[in-house]
Write a protein that holds these residues in place. Sequence first.
Motif, PDB file in Angstrom:
ATOM      1  N   PRO A 192       0.818  -1.218   0.000  1.00  0.00           N
ATOM      2  CA  PRO A 192       0.000   0.000   0.000  1.00  0.00           C
ATOM      3  C   PRO A 192       0.852   1.268   0.000  1.00  0.00           C
ATOM      4  CG  PRO A 192      -0.024  -1.043   2.164  1.00  0.00           C
ATOM      5  CD  PRO A 192       0.671  -1.991   1.232  1.00  0.00           C
ATOM      6  N   LEU A 193       0.381   2.244  -0.727  1.00  0.00           N
ATOM      7  CA  LEU A 193       1.001   3.565  -0.742  1.00  0.00           C
ATOM      8  C   LEU A 193       0.584   4.278   0.530  1.00  0.00           C
ATOM      9  CD1 LEU A 193       2.628   5.672  -2.392  1.00  0.00           C
ATOM     10  CD2 LEU A 193       0.449   6.358  -3.449  1.00  0.00           C
ATOM     11  N   SER A 194       1.550   4.787   1.295  1.00  0.00           N
ATOM     12  CA  SER A 194       1.258   5.366   2.603  1.00  0.00           C
ATOM     13  C   SER A 194       1.188   6.884   2.550  1.00  0.00           C
ATOM     14  CB  SER A 194       2.342   4.951   3.613  1.00  0.00           C
ATOM     15  OG  SER A 194       3.584   5.566   3.285  1.00  0.00           O
ATOM     16  N   LEU A 195       0.599   7.458   3.570  1.00  0.00           N
ATOM     17  CA  LEU A 195       0.554   8.918   3.702  1.00  0.00           C
ATOM     18  C   LEU A 195       1.963   9.487   3.828  1.00  0.00           C
ATOM     19  CD1 LEU A 195      -2.458   9.239   6.166  1.00  0.00           C
ATOM     20  CD2 LEU A 195      -2.380  10.123   3.828  1.00  0.00           C
ATOM     21  N   GLN A 196       2.841   8.759   4.503  1.00  0.00           N
ATOM     22  CA  GLN A 196       4.220   9.227   4.659  1.00  0.00           C
ATOM     23  C   GLN A 196       4.931   9.306   3.305  1.00  0.00           C
ATOM     24  OE1 GLN A 196       2.759   6.837   6.450  1.00  0.00           O
ATOM     25  NE2 GLN A 196       2.597   7.875   8.448  1.00  0.00           N
ATOM     26  N   GLN A 197       4.698   8.293   2.455  1.00  0.00           N
ATOM     27  CA  GLN A 197       5.301   8.324   1.122  1.00  0.00           C
ATOM     28  C   GLN A 197       4.763   9.491   0.306  1.00  0.00           C
ATOM     29  OE1 GLN A 197       4.168   4.228   0.242  1.00  0.00           O
ATOM     30  NE2 GLN A 197       6.332   3.716  -0.104  1.00  0.00           N
ATOM     31  N   MET A 198       3.483   9.758   0.430  1.00  0.00           N
ATOM     32  CA  MET A 198       2.902  10.875  -0.305  1.00  0.00           C
ATOM     33  C   MET A 198       3.431  12.211   0.195  1.00  0.00           C
ATOM     34  SD  MET A 198       1.040   9.781  -2.712  1.00  0.00           S
ATOM     35  CE  MET A 198       0.352  11.378  -3.107  1.00  0.00           C
ATOM     36  N   ALA A 199       3.668  12.298   1.513  1.00  0.00           N
ATOM     37  CA  ALA A 199       4.169  13.548   2.074  1.00  0.00           C
ATOM     38  C   ALA A 199       5.560  13.864   1.554  1.00  0.00           C
ATOM     39  CB  ALA A 199       4.175  13.463   3.597  1.00  0.00           C
ATOM     40  N   SER A 200       6.319  12.837   1.204  1.00  0.00           N
ATOM     41  CA  SER A 200       7.676  13.058   0.713  1.00  0.00           C
ATOM     42  C   SER A 200       7.735  13.189  -0.812  1.00  0.00           C
ATOM     43  CB  SER A 200       8.587  11.912   1.156  1.00  0.00           C
ATOM     44  OG  SER A 200       8.160  10.683   0.592  1.00  0.00           O
ATOM     45  N   LEU A 201       6.587  13.118  -1.469  1.00  0.00           N
ATOM     46  CA  LEU A 201       6.557  13.208  -2.924  1.00  0.00           C
ATOM     47  C   LEU A 201       6.847  14.639  -3.368  1.00  0.00           C
ATOM     48  CD1 LEU A 201       5.840  11.385  -5.417  1.00  0.00           C
ATOM     49  CD2 LEU A 201       3.557  12.412  -5.327  1.00  0.00           C
ATOM     50  N   PRO A 202       7.802  14.861  -4.255  1.00  0.00           N
ATOM     51  CA  PRO A 202       8.085  16.227  -4.729  1.00  0.00           C
ATOM     52  C   PRO A 202       6.849  16.847  -5.378  1.00  0.00           C
ATOM     53  CG  PRO A 202       9.836  14.723  -5.385  1.00  0.00           C
ATOM     54  CD  PRO A 202       8.724  13.871  -4.847  1.00  0.00           C
ATOM     55  N   ALA A 203       6.685  18.149  -5.201  1.00  0.00           N
ATOM     56  CA  ALA A 203       5.513  18.846  -5.741  1.00  0.00           C
ATOM     57  C   ALA A 203       5.402  18.663  -7.251  1.00  0.00           C
ATOM     58  CB  ALA A 203       5.595  20.326  -5.389  1.00  0.00           C
ATOM     59  N   ALA A 204       6.539  18.574  -7.933  1.00  0.00           N
ATOM     60  CA  ALA A 204       6.521  18.435  -9.386  1.00  0.00           C
ATOM     61  C   ALA A 204       5.952  17.088  -9.839  1.00  0.00           C
ATOM     62  CB  ALA A 204       7.943  18.595  -9.937  1.00  0.00           C
ATOM     63  N   ASP A 205       5.928  16.084  -8.930  1.00  0.00           N
ATOM     64  CA  ASP A 205       5.436  14.763  -9.290  1.00  0.00           C
ATOM     65  C   ASP A 205       3.928  14.599  -9.078  1.00  0.00           C
ATOM     66  OD1 ASP A 205       8.008  14.119  -9.909  1.00  0.00           O
ATOM     67  OD2 ASP A 205       8.351  12.808  -8.185  1.00  0.00           O
ATOM     68  N   TRP A 206       3.308  15.532  -8.373  1.00  0.00           N
ATOM     69  CA  TRP A 206       1.891  15.380  -8.064  1.00  0.00           C
ATOM     70  C   TRP A 206       0.993  15.377  -9.309  1.00  0.00           C
ATOM     71  CZ3 TRP A 206      -1.255  14.640  -3.751  1.00  0.00           C
ATOM     72  CH2 TRP A 206      -0.573  14.460  -2.540  1.00  0.00           C
ATOM     73  N   PRO A 207       1.178  16.267 -10.255  1.00  0.00           N
ATOM     74  CA  PRO A 207       0.258  16.270 -11.409  1.00  0.00           C
ATOM     75  C   PRO A 207       0.231  14.955 -12.179  1.00  0.00           C
ATOM     76  CG  PRO A 207       1.488  18.319 -11.322  1.00  0.00           C
ATOM     77  CD  PRO A 207       2.120  17.406 -10.317  1.00  0.00           C
TER      78      PRO A 207
END
Length: 261
Positions: A134-149
């Motif tokens: 599972p993809l965790s909230l912690q992993q998402m928090a560390s995701l660079p802003a440029a990768d979100w779109p």
Amino acid sequence: MQLNDWQRELEAYLLGQDTTANPALRASLLGSPALSAEDGLAIYHNAYRARLLEALRGDYHAVHGWLGDEAFDALAGAYIEAHPSQHFSLRWLGARLASFIEGYLMAEQSAPLSELARLEWAFSLAFDTPAGEPLSLQQMASLPAADWPTLQVRLLPSVQWQSCRYNSVAVWRALKDGTAFPGSTRLEQPQVCLIWRQGLISQYRSLEPGEAAALHGMAVAGWSFAELCAQLSELGDNAPLQAATWLRQWLSDGLLQRYGI
């Protein structure tokens, strides 16, 4: 009679309806003063079918509770006759029961009952399927802003997507808890129920139409996070917030895995 021939004869006897063994099989066995060969064979024949029935009752507790012993046993017997066990594990015996119900009963009876059977089978699948990562909230928090779109996700293997036209979740819950049977009613609009596993605990949650459409678009149809926000454009400036709120909920539930890395 050679051993493999004897095994086939015994298998045919156990799978058949007739409790009387053919003469060749009967002649290959010796009874005892306490138990004749005929009685011993009959015990095996009845025990095998009883075990199949027990397995179906266990997998379909709510269907059994709705129908009662006599009607469920009649359904199960007809099903076993049409779809005898083909797997070494009884885990898969009931895989086609929901579809069988649709042809076994009249449409007005079969529709809610087969839906309940599919819901119960989904719980079994969710429990047995590999958990995945599972993809965790912690992993998402560390995701660079440029990768979100361009972020893409998929449902974890254990997640089962059930579309319900009847109040099957309420019926399942009542029969599981032993509370008053609510009666089967058709919903004003279909409802999506998700079933999944966290650790060794089965989880379920019903989704509102907007959330169901968003989750299906992103985790099944393949939308990126930017495309999800675009689909919510009628919310105006609140679209990214709503998309992020739903994404956080799905991550907290443990529904998603990263895709396309």
